[in-house]
Design an enzyme around this catalytic site. Structure first.
Site, PDB file in Angstrom:
ATOM      1  N   GLU A 102     -27.058  89.073 -87.166  1.00 33.63           N
ATOM      2  CA  GLU A 102     -25.942  88.215 -87.666  1.00 33.63           C
ATOM      3  C   GLU A 102     -25.258  87.280 -86.579  1.00 33.63           C
ATOM      4  OE1 GLU A 102     -25.383  90.858 -86.191  1.00 33.63           O
ATOM      5  OE2 GLU A 102     -23.198  91.444 -86.507  1.00 33.63           O
ATOM      6  N   ASP A 154     -24.734  86.837 -79.449  1.00 32.41           N
ATOM      7  CA  ASP A 154     -23.431  86.775 -78.357  1.00 32.41           C
ATOM      8  C   ASP A 154     -23.910  86.568 -77.108  1.00 32.41           C
ATOM      9  OD1 ASP A 154     -20.879  86.870 -77.455  1.00 32.41           O
ATOM     10  OD2 ASP A 154     -20.865  89.135 -77.717  1.00 32.41           O
ATOM     11  N   ARG A 194     -26.723  87.661 -76.119  1.00 31.73           N
ATOM     12  CA  ARG A 194     -28.191  87.422 -76.249  1.00 31.73           C
ATOM     13  C   ARG A 194     -28.946  88.662 -75.755  1.00 31.73           C
ATOM     14  NH1 ARG A 194     -30.440  81.448 -75.562  1.00 31.73           N
ATOM     15  NH2 ARG A 194     -29.062  81.409 -77.530  1.00 31.73           N
ATOM     16  N   THR A 230     -29.184  91.549 -77.135  1.00 27.13           N
ATOM     17  CA  THR A 230     -29.908  92.582 -78.138  1.00 27.13           C
ATOM     18  C   THR A 230     -31.195  91.850 -78.456  1.00 27.13           C
ATOM     19  OG1 THR A 230     -27.756  93.387 -78.916  1.00 27.13           O
ATOM     20  CG2 THR A 230     -29.439  93.386 -80.577  1.00 27.13           C
ATOM     21  N   LYS A 244     -23.236  82.221 -80.534  1.00 25.53           N
ATOM     22  CA  LYS A 244     -21.878  81.866 -79.810  1.00 25.53           C
ATOM     23  C   LYS A 244     -22.476  80.766 -78.467  1.00 25.53           C
ATOM     24  CE  LYS A 244     -19.056  85.695 -81.125  1.00 25.53           C
ATOM     25  NZ  LYS A 244     -18.200  86.786 -80.572  1.00 25.53           N
ATOM     26  N   ILE A 301     -15.674  86.639 -84.299  1.00 21.33           N
ATOM     27  CA  ILE A 301     -16.054  86.422 -85.837  1.00 21.33           C
ATOM     28  C   ILE A 301     -15.925  87.444 -86.668  1.00 21.33           C
ATOM     29  CG2 ILE A 301     -18.201  85.423 -87.184  1.00 21.33           C
ATOM     30  CD1 ILE A 301     -19.326  84.414 -84.773  1.00 21.33           C
ATOM     31  N   TYR A 320     -16.856  89.056 -90.136  1.00 20.95           N
ATOM     32  CA  TYR A 320     -17.899  89.040 -91.245  1.00 20.95           C
ATOM     33  C   TYR A 320     -17.178  89.720 -92.466  1.00 20.95           C
ATOM     34  CZ  TYR A 320     -21.288  86.936 -88.156  1.00 20.95           C
ATOM     35  OH  TYR A 320     -21.840  85.998 -87.226  1.00 20.95           O
ATOM     36  N   TRP A 379     -18.464  91.866 -94.461  1.00 18.15           N
ATOM     37  CA  TRP A 379     -18.833  93.424 -94.591  1.00 18.15           C
ATOM     38  C   TRP A 379     -18.172  94.169 -93.591  1.00 18.15           C
ATOM     39  CZ3 TRP A 379     -22.573  89.658 -93.471  1.00 18.15           C
ATOM     40  CH2 TRP A 379     -23.217  89.566 -92.114  1.00 18.15           C
TER      41      TRP A 379
END
Ligand SMILES: O=P(O)(O)OC[C@H]1O[C@H](OP(=O)(O)OP(=O)(O)O)[C@H](O)[C@@H]1O
Length: 206
Positions: free
Chosen positions: A112, A115, A117, A119, A155, A184, A186, A188
């Site tokens: 999603e 941020d 990076r 991950t 971002k 942010i 989201y 969910w």
């Protein structure tokens, strides 16, 4: 204070549709989607809808679990960093008759948010390493494996890691929207979806 960015389900859907169109035009239909859980699950399922032509088989979605964990260092002035913990990895299960590995495949990794990076960098590096290892074992190193990335939001900030283009094998990085470095929200994650959607509509994120 920087305002929280509220994102509606509607908006997520539209970002996925636009991302899929760009991906199909630039890279071509993926063989497999890899969703980085938990945040990548919902966008991955939605984007699949737009990547498949009617009458065609569904594109398989593989889930990998990556969690950022606060590495507090030793307390001796070390920089506070973030480590990636791998909680789940690829499993071709019943698919494995036709789909034994990622070698030579057109792969779309979905999350999603990009941020710091960390991950995405981890995901591409580890998946690439897996492919290399198996390809060497099977003598299939001449096959070209493409890793692309789709995120709903990127971002705009200084990143902690950069993804090696060479490892992406000609794949593309696609962000639904580039946003400032802000929180942010989201849909969910919301415990009041009506209120959440109202904020998103007010901000024009519909
Ligand atoms: O660009 P980065 O700084 O690496 O941050 C982005 C990652 O952080 C969040 O995952 P988190 O570890 O919070 O897990 P979750 O997806 O299960 O919420 C998000 O889902 C991304 O995977």
């Amino acid at each position: 204070m920087v305002e929280k960015l509220y994102i509606s389900y509607n908006n997520v859907h539209k970002l996925c549709k636009a991302g899929a169109e760009k991906f199909l035009k630039d890279v071509g239909k993926p063989d497999v989607i890899i969703a980085i859980g938990g945040g990548g699950f919902i966008p991955a399922r939605i984007i699949r809808t737009f990547l498949r032509s009617s009458g065609e088989k569904n594109i398989p979605i593989q889930a990998i679990g990556l969690s950022l964990y606060e590495d507090l260092g030793t307390g001796n002035g070390d920089k506070i960093g973030k480590e990636v913990i791998r909680t789940q990895w690829l499993d071709f299960g019943a698919l494995s008759q036709h789909f034994d590995s990622l070698i030579g495949k057109n792969i779309l990794i979905v999350d999603e948010v990009d941020d710091t990076r960390t991950t995405l960098h981890y995901a591409v590096s580890e998946l690439y390493k897996d492919v290399q290892e198996i390809a060497e074992k099977l003598g299939r190193t001449n096959e070209k494996t493409k890793f692309s990335i789709f995120v709903l939001h990127n971002k705009l900030k200084e990143k902690r890691a950069e993804i090696d283009e060479h490892k992406m094998g000609g794949g593309e990085y696609i962000s639904g929207k580039d946003v400032p470095d802000q929180w942010i929200a989201y849909p969910w994650e919301s415990d009041d979806i009506d209120d959440h959607t109202k904020h998103a509509v007010e901000q024009g994120n519909i």
